[in-house]
Design a protein around this motif. Structure first.
Motif, short mmCIF file in Angstrom:
data_model
loop_
_atom_site.label_atom_id
_atom_site.label_comp_id
_atom_site.label_asym_id
_atom_site.label_seq_id
_atom_site.Cartn_x
_atom_site.Cartn_y
_atom_site.Cartn_z
N ILE A 131 0.94 -1.07 0.13
CA ILE A 131 0.09 -0.02 0.03
C ILE A 131 0.88 1.31 0.00
O ILE A 131 0.42 2.28 -0.82
CB ILE A 131 -1.00 -0.16 1.33
CG1 ILE A 131 -2.00 -1.19 1.18
CG2 ILE A 131 -1.65 1.48 1.44
CD1 ILE A 131 -2.86 -1.21 2.24
N ALA A 132 1.83 1.34 0.76
CA ALA A 132 2.79 2.39 1.06
C ALA A 132 3.51 2.78 -0.46
O ALA A 132 3.44 3.66 -0.83
CB ALA A 132 3.76 2.28 1.86
N TRP A 133 3.93 1.59 -1.08
CA TRP A 133 4.70 1.68 -2.18
C TRP A 133 3.74 2.41 -3.16
O TRP A 133 4.15 3.16 -4.22
CB TRP A 133 5.11 0.38 -2.81
CG TRP A 133 5.98 0.29 -4.11
CD1 TRP A 133 5.07 0.13 -5.54
CD2 TRP A 133 7.16 0.54 -4.39
NE1 TRP A 133 6.13 0.25 -6.37
CE2 TRP A 133 7.43 0.59 -5.45
CE3 TRP A 133 8.44 0.84 -3.64
CZ2 TRP A 133 8.65 0.49 -6.21
CZ3 TRP A 133 9.64 0.86 -4.19
CH2 TRP A 133 9.59 0.77 -5.61
N ALA A 134 2.43 1.77 -3.46
CA ALA A 134 1.58 2.50 -4.60
C ALA A 134 1.13 3.63 -4.15
O ALA A 134 1.04 4.57 -5.07
CB ALA A 134 0.10 1.67 -4.46
N ALA A 135 0.98 3.89 -2.92
CA ALA A 135 0.92 5.58 -2.56
C ALA A 135 1.67 6.39 -3.02
O ALA A 135 1.57 7.74 -3.43
CB ALA A 135 0.57 5.89 -1.09
N VAL A 136 3.11 6.01 -2.63
CA VAL A 136 4.46 7.05 -3.06
C VAL A 136 4.19 7.01 -4.54
O VAL A 136 4.49 8.23 -5.20
CB VAL A 136 5.64 6.39 -2.59
CG1 VAL A 136 6.80 7.17 -3.32
CG2 VAL A 136 5.66 6.44 -1.21
N ALA A 137 3.91 6.02 -5.33
CA ALA A 137 3.82 5.96 -6.69
C ALA A 137 2.92 6.71 -7.35
O ALA A 137 3.14 7.72 -8.17
CB ALA A 137 3.77 4.58 -7.41
#
Length: 303
Positions: A98-104
């Motif tokens: 989730i964090a990776w997708a949010a940063v992307a």
């Protein structure tokens, strides 16, 4: 009779917890497909964690009602800790994704727009209402039965209101103000909360499997029960550990060596009842020593 009623109420709270979590997972899966909102994804991961934790709590309540068998004389509660380790790993992976997708999305030149925000808001509002209702019922049961498992599950769901409300607000901000980036910010915050919760679950389960002593406040509470108990002139070698939701206590108490075996047994039995009254879901073993006795020089524990 009272114990049976308490077990029934605790089981009802456990079933309600599992049912609500399962309904929320289904609703949020649908809402995620409709809105593509990462805040909803974070709330979905949180509800999936809730479902696993609630299943573990329900299993703990059911196991607590079962007597120990010949192969597991100390019970089966360590299975809760093994399940908790697996849960924590799953939660950490989910939080990372989730964090990776949010940063992307935050770094993207053209962030993906959210869709059907109104449908998502309805789902999140239902989630908040169901969670509040569950917390109220769990607190009622915990007050009646004193179950620490139900009380802990209630506190867990109370904390889950924040991701649900955050997702609701981010969907509203997207629909009313066009602020789609708030969804990613809320998702990052929810992911951080998930990671912190997962690490806390992992540590508690790891400590239990490694036979770490019970929390300091529990040890202090047991000491307070023993210290000054009528007939007990001292104690030593107090050992505690936890397995799942069960507390294990072993202690050597120092008694008047001139008393009869029946008299010392009565004191130890009364002390055991006092500890069980203070910590109902526990296993207590008390060894009786005469005051002033010293370990035998050939005692293997001294080598």
């Amino acid at each position: 009779m009272r114990m049976r009623e308490n077990t029934t109420m605790n089981l009802s709270a456990g079933v309600a917890s599992v049912t609500v979590a399962a309904v929320l997972v289904g609703l949020k899966l649908w809402a995620l497909g409709e809105t593509h909102a990462l805040s909803v994804a974070a709330s979905l991961a949180d509800s999936a964690m809730d479902l696993m934790v609630s299943l573990g709590a329900l299993a703990a309540i059911a196991y607590a009602a079962r007597p120990a068998d010949e192969d597991h004389t100390y019970g089966h509660t360590s299975a809760e800790d093994l399940a908790a380790l697996a849960q924590s790993v799953f939660i950490l992976v989910s939080a990372g994704v989730i964090a990776w997708a949010a940063v992307a999305r935050l770094l993207a030149e053209a962030p993906e727009p959210l869709l059907n925000q109104s449908r998502g808001m309805v789902v999140m509002a239902i989630s908040v209402a169901l969670t509040l209702g569950l917390v109220l019922w769990q607190r009622h049961v915990a007050r009646r039965t004193g179950s620490r498992v139900v009380k802990a599950d209630s506190l867990h769901y109370l904390g889950d209101l924040l991701p649900n409300i955050g997702a609701l607000l981010s969907l509203w901000a997207s629909a009313a103000l066009g602020l789609n980036q708030i969804d990613s910010v809320v998702a990052l915050g929810a992911g951080a909360m998930l990671a912190v919760g997962a690490l806390r679950i992992f540590k508690g389960a790891w400590d239990a499997l490694m036979d770490r002593s019970a929390p300091e406040e529990v040890v202090t509470g047991v000491q307070a029960v023993i210290d000054g108990f009528p007939g007990v002139q001292g104690f030593h070698d107090l050992k505690t550990r936890t397995a799942g939701s069960k507390l294990f206590v072993t202690v050597h108490v120092e008694l008047d060596g001139k008393k009869t075996l029946n008299e010392t047994h009565a004191i130890a039995a009364a002390l055991r009842r006092a500890i069980l009254y203070a910590y109902p879901d526990s296993d207590v073993m008390i060894h009786q020593d005469p005051v002033g006795v010293t370990p035998h020089p050939e005692d293997p524990s001294r080598r």
